[in-house]
Design a protein around this motif. Structure first.
Motif, PDB file in Angstrom:
ATOM      1  N   ALA A 199     -22.158  15.091  52.512  1.00 32.23           N
ATOM      2  CA  ALA A 199     -23.272  14.475  53.231  1.00 32.23           C
ATOM      3  C   ALA A 199     -23.105  12.971  53.342  1.00 32.23           C
ATOM      4  N   ALA A 200     -22.268  12.356  52.464  1.00 28.90           N
ATOM      5  CA  ALA A 200     -22.065  10.916  52.509  1.00 28.90           C
ATOM      6  C   ALA A 200     -21.173  10.559  53.693  1.00 28.90           C
ATOM      7  N   PRO A 201     -21.584   9.644  54.544  1.00 30.78           N
ATOM      8  CA  PRO A 201     -20.782   9.311  55.730  1.00 30.78           C
ATOM      9  C   PRO A 201     -19.513   8.555  55.366  1.00 30.78           C
ATOM     10  N   LEU A 202     -18.479   8.776  56.123  1.00 32.19           N
ATOM     11  CA  LEU A 202     -17.223   8.056  55.959  1.00 32.19           C
ATOM     12  C   LEU A 202     -17.154   6.935  56.993  1.00 32.19           C
ATOM     13  N   GLY A 203     -16.790   5.758  56.546  1.00 27.69           N
ATOM     14  CA  GLY A 203     -16.540   4.651  57.450  1.00 27.69           C
ATOM     15  C   GLY A 203     -15.055   4.345  57.462  1.00 27.69           C
ATOM     16  N   ILE A 204     -14.416   4.464  58.615  1.00 27.91           N
ATOM     17  CA  ILE A 204     -12.973   4.245  58.713  1.00 27.91           C
ATOM     18  C   ILE A 204     -12.689   3.104  59.679  1.00 27.91           C
ATOM     19  N   LEU A 205     -11.945   2.126  59.193  1.00 26.36           N
ATOM     20  CA  LEU A 205     -11.626   0.943  59.976  1.00 26.36           C
ATOM     21  C   LEU A 205     -10.324   1.158  60.743  1.00 26.36           C
ATOM     22  N   VAL A 206     -10.388   1.081  62.075  1.00 31.70           N
ATOM     23  CA  VAL A 206      -9.205   1.182  62.918  1.00 31.70           C
ATOM     24  C   VAL A 206      -8.667  -0.222  63.156  1.00 31.70           C
ATOM     25  N   VAL A 207      -7.439  -0.447  62.707  1.00 26.53           N
ATOM     26  CA  VAL A 207      -6.816  -1.761  62.801  1.00 26.53           C
ATOM     27  C   VAL A 207      -5.641  -1.676  63.769  1.00 26.53           C
ATOM     28  N   ALA A 208      -5.788  -2.275  64.923  1.00 29.59           N
ATOM     29  CA  ALA A 208      -4.744  -2.259  65.944  1.00 29.59           C
ATOM     30  C   ALA A 208      -5.042  -3.349  66.959  1.00 29.59           C
ATOM     31  N   HIS A 209      -4.018  -3.747  67.682  1.00 32.72           N
ATOM     32  CA  HIS A 209      -4.246  -4.700  68.764  1.00 32.72           C
ATOM     33  C   HIS A 209      -5.234  -4.097  69.764  1.00 32.72           C
ATOM     34  N   PRO A 210      -6.104  -4.927  70.348  1.00 31.67           N
ATOM     35  CA  PRO A 210      -7.106  -4.399  71.286  1.00 31.67           C
ATOM     36  C   PRO A 210      -6.510  -3.568  72.410  1.00 31.67           C
ATOM     37  N   TYR A 211      -5.288  -3.909  72.850  1.00 26.73           N
ATOM     38  CA  TYR A 211      -4.681  -3.146  73.946  1.00 26.73           C
ATOM     39  C   TYR A 211      -4.257  -1.751  73.500  1.00 26.73           C
ATOM     40  N   ILE A 212      -4.259  -1.491  72.197  1.00 27.25           N
ATOM     41  CA  ILE A 212      -4.053  -0.140  71.692  1.00 27.25           C
ATOM     42  C   ILE A 212      -5.396   0.517  71.413  1.00 27.25           C
ATOM     43  N   THR A 213      -6.225  -0.182  70.648  1.00 27.75           N
ATOM     44  CA  THR A 213      -7.506   0.379  70.218  1.00 27.75           C
ATOM     45  C   THR A 213      -8.346   0.868  71.382  1.00 27.75           C
ATOM     46  N   HIS A 214      -8.411   0.085  72.454  1.00 28.61           N
ATOM     47  CA  HIS A 214      -9.353   0.374  73.537  1.00 28.61           C
ATOM     48  C   HIS A 214      -8.687   0.974  74.776  1.00 28.61           C
ATOM     49  N   ASP A 215      -7.450   1.420  74.612  1.00 23.31           N
ATOM     50  CA  ASP A 215      -6.778   2.153  75.674  1.00 23.31           C
ATOM     51  C   ASP A 215      -6.768   3.625  75.278  1.00 23.31           C
ATOM     52  N   PRO A 216      -7.622   4.441  75.902  1.00 28.20           N
ATOM     53  CA  PRO A 216      -7.722   5.857  75.491  1.00 28.20           C
ATOM     54  C   PRO A 216      -6.404   6.615  75.557  1.00 28.20           C
ATOM     55  N   TYR A 217      -5.514   6.211  76.461  1.00 29.50           N
ATOM     56  CA  TYR A 217      -4.234   6.915  76.571  1.00 29.50           C
ATOM     57  C   TYR A 217      -3.371   6.674  75.337  1.00 29.50           C
ATOM     58  N   LEU A 218      -3.463   5.462  74.760  1.00 32.73           N
ATOM     59  CA  LEU A 218      -2.613   5.105  73.629  1.00 32.73           C
ATOM     60  C   LEU A 218      -3.217   5.506  72.289  1.00 32.73           C
ATOM     61  N   SER A 219      -4.520   5.343  72.132  1.00 35.62           N
ATOM     62  CA  SER A 219      -5.122   5.607  70.816  1.00 35.62           C
ATOM     63  C   SER A 219      -6.248   6.628  70.851  1.00 35.62           C
ATOM     64  N   GLY A 220      -6.523   7.184  72.031  1.00 38.08           N
ATOM     65  CA  GLY A 220      -7.650   8.107  72.143  1.00 38.08           C
ATOM     66  C   GLY A 220      -7.553   9.298  71.215  1.00 38.08           C
ATOM     67  N   ALA A 221      -6.333   9.809  71.006  1.00 39.32           N
ATOM     68  CA  ALA A 221      -6.175  10.965  70.124  1.00 39.32           C
ATOM     69  C   ALA A 221      -6.608  10.645  68.708  1.00 39.32           C
ATOM     70  N   VAL A 222      -6.335   9.430  68.256  1.00 41.02           N
ATOM     71  CA  VAL A 222      -6.706   9.021  66.901  1.00 41.02           C
ATOM     72  C   VAL A 222      -8.207   8.835  66.788  1.00 41.02           C
ATOM     73  N   VAL A 223      -8.772   8.052  67.700  1.00 38.62           N
ATOM     74  CA  VAL A 223     -10.212   7.765  67.650  1.00 38.62           C
ATOM     75  C   VAL A 223     -11.027   9.039  67.835  1.00 38.62           C
ATOM     76  N   ASP A 224     -10.614   9.881  68.786  1.00 39.23           N
ATOM     77  CA  ASP A 224     -11.340  11.140  69.010  1.00 39.23           C
ATOM     78  C   ASP A 224     -11.272  12.044  67.785  1.00 39.23           C
ATOM     79  N   ALA A 225     -10.105  12.106  67.145  1.00 32.79           N
ATOM     80  CA  ALA A 225      -9.961  12.945  65.959  1.00 32.79           C
ATOM     81  C   ALA A 225     -10.864  12.459  64.834  1.00 32.79           C
ATOM     82  N   LEU A 226     -10.929  11.155  64.636  1.00 32.87           N
ATOM     83  CA  LEU A 226     -11.803  10.598  63.598  1.00 32.87           C
ATOM     84  C   LEU A 226     -13.266  10.927  63.880  1.00 32.87           C
ATOM     85  N   SER A 227     -13.675  10.746  65.120  1.00 36.86           N
ATOM     86  CA  SER A 227     -15.061  11.032  65.496  1.00 36.86           C
ATOM     87  C   SER A 227     -15.374  12.515  65.360  1.00 36.86           C
ATOM     88  N   ASP A 228     -14.443  13.370  65.791  1.00 38.44           N
ATOM     89  CA  ASP A 228     -14.663  14.813  65.706  1.00 38.44           C
ATOM     90  C   ASP A 228     -14.794  15.279  64.261  1.00 38.44           C
TER      91      ASP A 228
END
Length: 341
Positions: free
Chosen positions: A200-229
């Motif tokens: 029940a305790a929420p997990l907070g995970i920090l994504v550390v990457a250059h903005p052009y990776i973090t906010h490009d769904p093609y490059l990092s979407g699989a990672v961010v989506d997996a964490l959210s899912d």
């Protein structure tokens, strides 16, 4: 101010949705719109753009540079000129990777046969307003804009970028506050129920990457989506106050030469007591990240770290499996009585 107005006929400016667009894109688009130009931003990265960039680039280029070239190619025929600024190193502790310094020449060389026009300027120190204002005003003059209108457009653009960055930072502060409150509530519920599940305790995970990776769904979407899912709260290292993160980074290193890497490391130091894990994402073969990621892995103690490298050939299945295993480890720590915050 330059006397030449060789760019005065440029009415439609193309901006590649890659590299520093994810850091200074609001500044750029607001500026060109402020001097009366139409701005065309390339479409979001997809396989076609990535493949074209791969085809046009030399093998030694990093994935991010190849994607950038693909975005430039997608703008050919859609604008009068493409905006490709150069960000050389004016401050030895706030510089940029060579790909940002050489971007203008790289694009001119790659697309010389297409006679692609390139509008550019050279920003010596991206942290100082006066060092950014001068080349932008000079660029406006070459586009036939009066000094007064150039100054006005730059001021509006600088303010818009600052407001955008502050909005992201403020939103993340609220997110972290909510995360801490949910953790406290979960601890209280577990204490009252005795053997209540730590899931029940929420997990907070920090994504550390250059903005052009973090906010490009093609490059990092699989990672961010997996964490959210998997139910994790995703926190972004590039969404903190940039000035505070830059200053904080000196506690880690006094000699690091790259501005963006400094900001990312400063963000880790600012947030490490409030998150449960860190996911480092780099684009192969990023030179600055190869050094800084190794230093982070060795020097950041007490917080689990997952280090991911993405390249043009890698799929998402392996990445998703590694993310899932990482989250499972964090959940296991929680069940053993370990809860951050």
């Amino acid at each position: 101010m330059p006397q030449a107005t060789d760019w005065a006929d440029v009415r439609v400016v193309g901006i590649p949705r890659a590299l520093l667009f994810y850091r200074f894109g609001v500044l750029w688009t607001t500026f060109f719109e402020g001097i009366g130009r139409t701005v065309v931003v390339s479409d979001a990265t997809d396989k076609a753009i990535a493949d074209e960039g791969e085809r046009l680039s030399v093998d030694e280029c990093c994935l991010a540079s190849k994607v950038f070239i693909g975005h430039v190619a997608s703008l050919v025929g859609r604008c009068d000129a493409v905006f490709v600024p150069s960000y050389p190193t004016g401050d030895h502790r706030a510089g940029f990777c060579t790909k940002f310094q050489s971007a203008t020449d790289m694009v001119k060389s790659t697309f010389r046969d297409q006679h692609l026009r390139v509008v550019s300027c050279e920003v010596r120190d991206a942290r100082k307003m006066k060092d950014v204002r001068r080349p932008f005003e000079e660029m406006a003059a070459r586009m036939g804009v009066s000094p007064r209108d150039g100054r006005r457009a730059f001021k509006a653009a600088w303010d818009a970028q600052e407001a955008h960055d502050k909005a992201l930072s403020d939103a993340q502060v609220r997110l972290m506050r909510s995360l801490d409150e949910r953790r406290a509530a979960a601890r209280g519920a577990a204490g009252g129920a005795g053997a209540a599940s730590a899931d029940a305790a929420p997990l907070g995970i920090l994504v550390v990457a250059h903005p052009y990776i973090t906010h490009d769904p093609y490059l990092s979407g699989a990672v961010v989506d997996a964490l959210s899912d998997l139910g994790a709260t995703v926190v972004y290292a590039d969404a903190v106050d940039h000035d505070k993160a830059y200053k904080k980074s000196f506690e880690f290193s006094d000699t690091m030469p790259w501005l963006i890497n400094r900001e990312l490391i400063g963000a880790i130091l600012m947030l490490e007591d409030h998150i449960d894990g860190i996911v480092l994402i780099s684009a192969f073969p990023c030179g600055p990240d190869s050094m800084t990621d190794d230093a982070i892995m060795r020097c950041i103690q007490g917080t689990p770290i997952l280090n991911l490298m993405i390249d043009a050939q890698s799929g998402t299945a392996g990445v998703e499996t590694r993310v899932e295993s990482f989250v499972d480890i964090l959940r296991f720590q929680q069940k053993g009585g370990y809860v951050r915050g």
